[in-house]
Design an enzyme around this catalytic site. Structure first.
Site, PDB file in Angstrom:
ATOM      1  N   PHE A  21       0.834  -1.193   0.000  1.00 44.46           N
ATOM      2  CA  PHE A  21       0.000   0.000   0.000  1.00 44.46           C
ATOM      3  C   PHE A  21       0.872   1.249   0.000  1.00 44.46           C
ATOM      4  CE2 PHE A  21      -1.921  -3.476   2.387  1.00 44.46           C
ATOM      5  CZ  PHE A  21      -3.078  -3.692   1.656  1.00 44.46           C
ATOM      6  N   SER A  53       7.324  -0.833   1.421  1.00 47.66           N
ATOM      7  CA  SER A  53       8.078   0.309   1.978  1.00 47.66           C
ATOM      8  C   SER A  53       9.469  -0.133   2.423  1.00 47.66           C
ATOM      9  CB  SER A  53       7.320   0.931   3.160  1.00 47.66           C
ATOM     10  OG  SER A  53       6.941  -0.057   4.101  1.00 47.66           O
ATOM     11  N   ASP A  72       6.719  -5.372  12.610  1.00 49.62           N
ATOM     12  CA  ASP A  72       5.359  -5.796  12.216  1.00 49.62           C
ATOM     13  C   ASP A  72       5.094  -7.145  12.880  1.00 49.62           C
ATOM     14  OD1 ASP A  72       2.985  -6.663  10.764  1.00 49.62           O
ATOM     15  OD2 ASP A  72       3.545  -5.239   9.203  1.00 49.62           O
ATOM     16  N   GLY A  76      -1.483  -8.615  10.393  1.00 46.43           N
ATOM     17  CA  GLY A  76      -2.390  -7.740   9.658  1.00 46.43           C
ATOM     18  C   GLY A  76      -3.094  -6.726  10.548  1.00 46.43           C
ATOM     19  N   SER A 125       4.095  -3.278  17.828  1.00 47.01           N
ATOM     20  CA  SER A 125       4.834  -2.036  17.999  1.00 47.01           C
ATOM     21  C   SER A 125       5.154  -1.783  19.473  1.00 47.01           C
ATOM     22  CB  SER A 125       3.970  -0.908  17.422  1.00 47.01           C
ATOM     23  OG  SER A 125       4.531   0.342  17.640  1.00 47.01           O
ATOM     24  N   ASP A 142       3.441   3.404   9.766  1.00 48.83           N
ATOM     25  CA  ASP A 142       2.452   2.902   8.797  1.00 48.83           C
ATOM     26  C   ASP A 142       1.839   1.605   9.331  1.00 48.83           C
ATOM     27  OD1 ASP A 142       0.973   2.860   6.461  1.00 48.83           O
ATOM     28  OD2 ASP A 142       2.551   1.892   5.281  1.00 48.83           O
ATOM     29  N   HIS A 145      -4.247   1.596  11.965  1.00 43.79           N
ATOM     30  CA  HIS A 145      -4.831   2.909  11.702  1.00 43.79           C
ATOM     31  C   HIS A 145      -6.015   3.245  12.604  1.00 43.79           C
ATOM     32  CE1 HIS A 145      -1.918   3.433   8.780  1.00 43.79           C
ATOM     33  NE2 HIS A 145      -2.610   3.495   7.663  1.00 43.79           N
ATOM     34  N   HIS A 170       2.334   7.776   7.215  1.00 43.16           N
ATOM     35  CA  HIS A 170       1.604   7.442   5.998  1.00 43.16           C
ATOM     36  C   HIS A 170       0.094   7.523   6.187  1.00 43.16           C
ATOM     37  CE1 HIS A 170       0.708   4.722   2.377  1.00 43.16           C
ATOM     38  NE2 HIS A 170       1.239   5.832   1.925  1.00 43.16           N
TER      39      HIS A 170
HETATM   40  N1  SAH Z   1       4.211  -0.271   4.772  1.00 44.92           N
HETATM   41  C1  SAH Z   1       3.456  -1.303   4.087  1.00 44.92           C
HETATM   42  C2  SAH Z   1       1.989  -1.349   4.477  1.00 44.92           C
HETATM   43  C3  SAH Z   1       1.721  -1.593   5.935  1.00 44.92           C
HETATM   44  S1  SAH Z   1       0.068  -2.168   6.235  1.00 44.92           S
HETATM   45  C4  SAH Z   1       3.632  -1.159   2.578  1.00 44.92           C
HETATM   46  O1  SAH Z   1       4.480  -0.384   2.129  1.00 44.92           O
HETATM   47  O2  SAH Z   1       2.924  -1.841   1.833  1.00 44.92           O
HETATM   48  C5  SAH Z   1       0.030  -2.127   7.968  1.00 44.92           C
HETATM   49  C6  SAH Z   1       0.836  -3.197   8.662  1.00 44.92           C
HETATM   50  O3  SAH Z   1       0.891  -2.847  10.042  1.00 44.92           O
HETATM   51  C7  SAH Z   1       0.249  -4.600   8.619  1.00 44.92           C
HETATM   52  O4  SAH Z   1       1.163  -5.491   8.039  1.00 44.92           O
HETATM   53  C8  SAH Z   1      -0.015  -4.971  10.088  1.00 44.92           C
HETATM   54  O5  SAH Z   1       0.318  -6.317  10.418  1.00 44.92           O
HETATM   55  C9  SAH Z   1       0.892  -4.020  10.820  1.00 44.92           C
HETATM   56  N2  SAH Z   1       0.434  -3.655  12.140  1.00 44.92           N
HETATM   57  C10 SAH Z   1      -0.786  -3.190  12.516  1.00 44.92           C
HETATM   58  N3  SAH Z   1      -0.837  -2.946  13.824  1.00 44.92           N
HETATM   59  C11 SAH Z   1       0.399  -3.249  14.316  1.00 44.92           C
HETATM   60  C12 SAH Z   1       0.988  -3.206  15.611  1.00 44.92           C
HETATM   61  N4  SAH Z   1       0.301  -2.791  16.679  1.00 44.92           N
HETATM   62  N5  SAH Z   1       2.251  -3.618  15.765  1.00 44.92           N
HETATM   63  C13 SAH Z   1       2.972  -4.041  14.676  1.00 44.92           C
HETATM   64  N6  SAH Z   1       2.479  -4.101  13.428  1.00 44.92           N
HETATM   65  C14 SAH Z   1       1.205  -3.702  13.250  1.00 44.92           C
HETATM   66 MG    MG Z   2      -0.171   2.984   4.686  1.00 41.99          MG
END
Ligand code: SAH
Ligand code: MG
Length: 211
Positions: A21, A53, A72, A76, A125, A142, A145, A170
């Site tokens: 994304f 990314s 990560d 998901g 995280s 990123d 959300h 992002h």
């Molecule tokens: N940067 C990526 C898109 C990230 S999508 C790109 O360039 O395509 C968001 C990601 O954040 C997902 O893979 C999800 O597993 C991760 N994520 C969501 N909440 C999280 C958390 N609390 N800790 C770690 N990873 C998390």
């Molecule tokens: Mg994003």
């Protein structure tokens, strides 16, 4: 700004072959910012998914012999879960009935030849941040959300951006009808804190510099 990629850098693989994304223009901006930030410290991203990314940031780090920490849990975000808007059967482990992007992520690192400069932190995280102490040249947020997740990422990682370093966020959507408001909320918070200067927004990627 032109839509074409900066011709002075090339990626080690066909970027469209990596699920993800991130607009290539945003990727080029991340690459450019990471190149400079590497002089100040290692880089860290929260939310790697399948590594799109990670390729841009990792390639920049590799060229400077720096490390990218890629955080990560690979389970998901809300929107990737079964039945949700961005669910992808290819990233679903049918046996365990969970999202698992780690295998594709590792495959991306291998194909991009950046395993020597990317350290995957397969953890949430909050867990990754618990005992973090290293000052960072660049942090790219990123991950989740939801308001709670975005706030927690900001609180956990923004303090580790070293002076002169970059905080990139992002999925900024000024119009609530076009996207969720959590990322832009922490971006505004960073600006309001007086700790960061605005380096501009590229598509939906906000870039800030720590004073
Ligand atoms: N940067 C990526 C898109 C990230 S999508 C790109 O360039 O395509 C968001 C990601 O954040 C997902 O893979 C999800 O597993 C991760 N994520 C969501 N909440 C999280 C958390 N609390 N800790 C770690 N990873 C998390
Ligand atoms: Mg994003």
């Amino acid at each position: 700004m032109s839509d074409s990629l900066d011709p002075s850098f090339s990626l080690p693989l066909e970027i469209d072959s990596v699920k993800g994304f991130l607009d290539p223009v945003e990727g080029a901006e991340l690459y450019r910012r990471a190149l400079d930030a590497c002089a100040l410290g290692p880089c860290l991203e929260i939310g790697s998914y399948c590594g799109k990314s990670t390729v841009y940031l990792g390639q920049a780090c590799k060229s400077q012999n720096r490390t990218l920490f890629a955080v990560d849990h690979h389970r998901g975000s809300e929107e990737h879960q079964l039945g949700q808007e961005y669910h992808d059967p290819e990233i679903f482990d049918d046996g365990l009935q969970v999202v698992d992007t780690f295998k594709l992520f590792r495959d991306t690192l291998r194909r991009a030849d950046i395993e020597s400069h990317v350290v995957p932190l397969v953890a949430s995280s909050l867990v990754a941040a618990r005992d973090w102490q290293t000052p960072l040249g660049l942090v790219f947020i990123d991950g989740g959300h939801s308001f709670e997740a975005a706030q927690s990422d900001y609180d956990s990682w923004a303090p580790h951006v070293t002076s002169g370093g970059v905080l990139a966020i992002h999925d900024l959507f000024p119009d609530p009808d076009t996207g969720g408001q959590a990322p832009i909320t922490i971006w505004r918070q960073a600006l309001d804190s007086g700790l960061f200067d605005d380096l501009g927004v590229v598509r939906t990627l906000g870039v800030l510099r720590r004073r």
